[in-house]
Structures are given as structure tokens and as C-alpha cells.
Design a protein around this motif. Sequence first.
Motif, mmCIF file in Angstrom:
data_model
loop_
_atom_site.group_PDB
_atom_site.id
_atom_site.type_symbol
_atom_site.label_atom_id
_atom_site.label_comp_id
_atom_site.label_asym_id
_atom_site.label_seq_id
_atom_site.Cartn_x
_atom_site.Cartn_y
_atom_site.Cartn_z
ATOM 1 N N LYS A 1 0.950 -1.020 -0.078
ATOM 2 C CA LYS A 1 -0.114 -0.010 0.129
ATOM 3 C C LYS A 1 0.991 1.113 -0.030
ATOM 4 N N GLU B 1 3.225 0.564 3.206
ATOM 5 C CA GLU B 1 3.261 -0.445 4.202
ATOM 6 C C GLU B 1 2.792 -1.794 3.652
ATOM 7 N N LEU B 2 3.060 -3.149 4.260
ATOM 8 C CA LEU B 2 2.865 -4.154 3.499
ATOM 9 C C LEU B 2 1.417 -4.573 3.933
ATOM 10 N N GLU B 3 1.007 -5.201 2.867
ATOM 11 C CA GLU B 3 -0.303 -5.667 2.735
ATOM 12 C C GLU B 3 -0.460 -7.302 3.168
ATOM 13 N N GLU B 4 -1.727 -7.905 3.345
ATOM 14 C CA GLU B 4 -2.052 -9.276 3.739
ATOM 15 C C GLU B 4 -1.102 -10.097 2.446
ATOM 16 N N LYS B 5 -1.589 -9.590 1.169
ATOM 17 C CA LYS B 5 -1.091 -10.241 0.095
ATOM 18 C C LYS B 5 0.512 -10.186 -0.230
ATOM 19 N N ASP B 6 0.979 -9.282 0.425
ATOM 20 C CA ASP B 6 2.544 -9.337 0.324
ATOM 21 C C ASP B 6 3.416 -10.480 1.102
ATOM 22 N N TYR B 7 2.563 -10.903 2.030
ATOM 23 C CA TYR B 7 3.076 -11.875 2.897
ATOM 24 C C TYR B 7 2.819 -13.402 2.168
ATOM 25 N N GLU B 8 2.156 -13.465 1.183
ATOM 26 C CA GLU B 8 1.947 -14.965 0.427
ATOM 27 C C GLU B 8 3.021 -15.220 -0.586
#
Length: 68
Positions: A2, A61-68
Amino acid sequence: MKSNLKLYRARDGFSQTELADKVGVTRQTIGFIEKGTFAPSIVLVLKICQVFNCKVEDLFELEEKDYE
């Protein structure tokens, strides 16, 4: 990832082209970062932060999808 880049750019009155010129990229690159379709290099992120005199976490900022 984001990005709050568009908010900071508008706040300071820069067009995409003006910001792009300041950090050495194309207007399209700034647009892609704002849309979230391009993850900039750390060097580019730091250059942008210098322009706005802010911290990395203020702009990105990182989003949830960035951790996948």
C-alpha cells in the motif's frame, strides 16, 4: 504494498512528472507505484522519502497479500 504516495504528492503540490523528475524515474513509474502495481526498489523508496522528508513507513506499508 500500500502506498500513500499520491496523498503526499498532492499535499506538496507535485505532479507525477515533477516527482518523477526529482527522483530520476518516469511519470509512468510514479503512477504504477501509486496504483500498487509496481514495488519500487529500496533506493527509489529512500529518494522519495527524502523529497517528502518522511519515513518509509509513512509512505508505504505491506499488505496481507505481500506475505503470500
